[in-house]
Write an enzyme that holds these catalytic residues in place. Structure first.
Site, PDB file in Angstrom:
ATOM      1  N   GLY A 219      44.469 -12.067  80.438  1.00  0.00           N
ATOM      2  CA  GLY A 219      44.328 -13.273  81.234  1.00  0.00           C
ATOM      3  C   GLY A 219      42.909 -13.464  81.726  1.00  0.00           C
ATOM      4  O   GLY A 219      41.945 -13.024  81.086  1.00  0.00           O
ATOM      5  N   SER A 220      42.784 -14.093  82.878  1.00  0.00           N
ATOM      6  CA  SER A 220      41.463 -14.469  83.380  1.00  0.00           C
ATOM      7  C   SER A 220      40.700 -13.266  83.908  1.00  0.00           C
ATOM      8  O   SER A 220      41.283 -12.278  84.375  1.00  0.00           O
ATOM      9  CB  SER A 220      41.613 -15.505  84.502  1.00  0.00           C
ATOM     10  OG  SER A 220      42.117 -14.890  85.682  1.00  0.00           O
ATOM     11  N   THR A 221      39.373 -13.367  83.853  1.00  0.00           N
ATOM     12  CA  THR A 221      38.521 -12.299  84.370  1.00  0.00           C
ATOM     13  C   THR A 221      38.755 -12.097  85.865  1.00  0.00           C
ATOM     14  O   THR A 221      38.817 -10.954  86.343  1.00  0.00           O
ATOM     15  CB  THR A 221      37.046 -12.638  84.093  1.00  0.00           C
ATOM     16  OG1 THR A 221      36.839 -12.650  82.666  1.00  0.00           O
ATOM     17  CG2 THR A 221      36.112 -11.610  84.717  1.00  0.00           C
ATOM     18  N   THR A 223      41.473 -12.555  87.734  1.00  0.00           N
ATOM     19  CA  THR A 223      42.703 -11.810  88.000  1.00  0.00           C
ATOM     20  C   THR A 223      42.551 -10.363  87.545  1.00  0.00           C
ATOM     21  O   THR A 223      43.030  -9.440  88.218  1.00  0.00           O
ATOM     22  CB  THR A 223      43.903 -12.474  87.297  1.00  0.00           C
ATOM     23  OG1 THR A 223      44.000 -13.833  87.735  1.00  0.00           O
ATOM     24  CG2 THR A 223      45.197 -11.762  87.625  1.00  0.00           C
ATOM     25  N   GLY A 224      41.892 -10.146  86.409  1.00  0.00           N
ATOM     26  CA  GLY A 224      41.651  -8.781  85.931  1.00  0.00           C
ATOM     27  C   GLY A 224      40.843  -7.961  86.923  1.00  0.00           C
ATOM     28  O   GLY A 224      41.125  -6.775  87.156  1.00  0.00           O
ATOM     29  N   GLU A 241      42.321  -7.323  78.928  1.00  0.00           N
ATOM     30  CA  GLU A 241      41.763  -8.202  77.894  1.00  0.00           C
ATOM     31  C   GLU A 241      41.568  -9.554  78.557  1.00  0.00           C
ATOM     32  O   GLU A 241      42.523 -10.268  78.836  1.00  0.00           O
ATOM     33  CB  GLU A 241      42.728  -8.281  76.706  1.00  0.00           C
ATOM     34  CG  GLU A 241      42.045  -8.749  75.422  1.00  0.00           C
ATOM     35  CD  GLU A 241      42.112 -10.245  75.247  1.00  0.00           C
ATOM     36  OE1 GLU A 241      41.124 -10.919  75.620  1.00  0.00           O
ATOM     37  OE2 GLU A 241      43.120 -10.747  74.752  1.00  0.00           O
ATOM     38  N   CYS A 275      42.066 -16.427  73.240  1.00  0.00           N
ATOM     39  CA  CYS A 275      40.963 -15.651  73.834  1.00  0.00           C
ATOM     40  C   CYS A 275      39.826 -15.464  72.838  1.00  0.00           C
ATOM     41  O   CYS A 275      38.660 -15.600  73.195  1.00  0.00           O
ATOM     42  CB  CYS A 275      41.469 -14.284  74.305  1.00  0.00           C
ATOM     43  SG  CYS A 275      42.664 -14.371  75.646  1.00  0.00           S
TER      44      CYS A 275
END
Length: 468
Positions: A219-221, A223-224, A241, A275
């Site tokens: 998902g999004s950077t 949230t990561g 990822e 992605c």
């Protein structure tokens, strides 16, 4: 249609708090789902913890037999699963069927892998055996762009390495993942694989649970980064990822017609919502005009519409938030001098439709070039010097993938060696392999998936020293 959480192999009604799943092709409500409670997330983790006591001792043969049965069931129910994917995600039915078939093939590849035991023989006579042991309970949080396929990528490496797993799919696209977990639960013991449904709050409760040994997230950077920050207290492992802003560099020796088809396909795969899609295109000045002319021709022959319609080749953006983001990026690029190359067709009034959009005369510093659009808009930039374009390509804070397009493979490899990203393709883009590690550099991720290297990230090492 089952829209319940699945915990310990049972369908369980969620809380009074609900969320709606919309069809992005017409914005109609497909179903309304009860969100999992924090207590139910805890129940899922505890059921997995209990199931792990037996699952960690299962034989490799039994796992592979289960995987074979799951893959067979998926193929038997391919049309129904594909219909769910198209309903909730929007992609054309043919692409949804590809997603299901590829998922089944991916499961079979994972089953074929053998988890190694390394033997080290020391000169003094001591033998050391190094084992790859399961971690325990893994949390999986999956996105809305390839909801079935990415769930396969998360769940089956964890199960193959004898972990138990709890998945939280995107609230936008839970239906095909629930179906996958239903199929898995036909062939594994209760508690081994569960699914909890809800918004990001449910995902946060799951990823921060103290009994989770590892979190795998796509998902999004942003949230990561949040998941990584919350892993510190319990020293959880993470596989992240995250976003990408993949570059394509086109040299002047290519065949324009055939290359344009491949570039369009890899930039606009799943309406650009991939992605590893090609997201910014640098084209040598000698072929710039010819290539953009061909790309425009391909873009304008697409049939944009409901993915359930037989003649549709290009579906909607999946949700309103992403639709608004992509529209804003296009408008900003044009306001900053970008040249809109494609003519917008008449689109349905309802639904999140954006026709494939090509914009030229852009430069770094424009958001459409610098940020990940994750939608059907491609900036095209002219270049003349190879060293200059490599430097510009590497300015990005992302480093997921890149590609070089040339008939001179040796020259293309020299350029590929200098690109700062986890995967480089030569004369293709975004065609992933289950055998090759895939992961991002910079803000595009941590860890990697696929192949034996990706599989072993779901294990921990144990060295046993034997002295005689």
């Amino acid at each position: 249609m089952n829209t319940h959480v699945i915990i310990n192999g049972e369908n369980i009604q969620g809380s009074a708090e609900t969320f709606k799943v919309l069809n992005p092709a017409n914005e109609e409500v497909i179903t309304e789902i009860a969100s999992a409670t924090p207590e139910q997330v805890n129940q899922a983790v505890q059921a997995a913890t209990e199931a792990f006591k037996q699952w960690k001792n299962i034989s490799d043969k039994e796992i592979n037999n289960s995987f074979s049965k799951i893959a067979n069931d998926i193929r038997q129910e391919k049309k129904e699963i594909a219909r769910l994917i198209t309903l909730e995600q929007g992609k054309p039915l043919g692409l949804a069927e590809f997603e299901v078939e590829a998922g089944a093939s991916w499961i079979e590849y994972i089953a074929s892998l053998e988890i190694p035991v390394e033997t080290i023989q020391e000169p003094g006579g001591k033998t050391i055996q190094v084992y790859n042991r399961p971690l325990g309970v893994v949390a999986s949080i999956t996105p809305w762009n390839w909801p079935f396929m990415i769930a396969v990528w998360h769940l089956f490496p964890a199960l193959k390495t004898k972990n138990c797993i709890v998945n939280k799919p995107s609230e936008y696209t839970p239906l095909s993942t629930v179906k996958l977990v239903e199929i898995i639960n036909r062939h594994v013991p209760k508690g081994v694989c569960s699914v909890v449904l809800g918004t990001g709050k449910v995902g946060q409760v799951l990823s921060e649970h103290p009994d989770i040994a590892k979190v795998t997230f796509t998902g999004s950077t942003r949230t990561g980064q949040s998941i990584l920050s919350h892993s510190v207290n319990t020293l959880k492992g993470v596989v992240l990822e995250l976003g990408g802003n993949d570059v394509g560099i086109v040299l002047d020796d290519i065949d324009v017609d055939s290359t344009a088809e491949k570039i369009f396909g890899s930039a606009f795969l799943n309406a650009g919502q991939t992605c590893a899609a090609l997201k910014r295109l640098y084209v040598h000045e000698n072929i710039y005009e010819d290539l953009i002319h061909k790309l425009v021709e391909i873009a304008e022959r697409q049939v944009v519409g409901d993915g359930q319609e037989e003649n549709t080749t290009f579906g909607p953006v999946q949700n309103r938030m992403q639709f608004n983001k992509v529209k804003a990026l296009i408008e900003d690029a044009i306001a900053q001098g970008g040249e809109l190359l494609t003519q917008a067709p008449v689109l349905p009034e309802n639904g999140y439709y954006i026709a494939p959009t090509l914009i030229a005369n852009l430069r770094e510093g424009v958001a459409l070039v610098d940020e990940e659009q994750f939608g059907p808009a491609l900036p095209i930039i002219k270049f003349s010097e190879i060293d200059d374009v490599i430097q510009r390509a590497n300015q990005s804070s992302f480093g997921l993938g890149g590609s070089v397009w040339s008939q001179d493979i040796e020259k293309a490899q020299e350029i590929a060696n200098q690109l700062e990203c986890g995967t480089v393709w030569i004369n293709s883009h975004a065609d992933l392999s289950p055998a090759a590690p895939f992961g991002g550099w910079k803000l595009s991720g941590l860890g990697y998936s696929f192949g034996l290297d990706g599989l072993l990230l779901f294990t921990k090492k144990q060295a046993i020293h034997i002295s005689r």
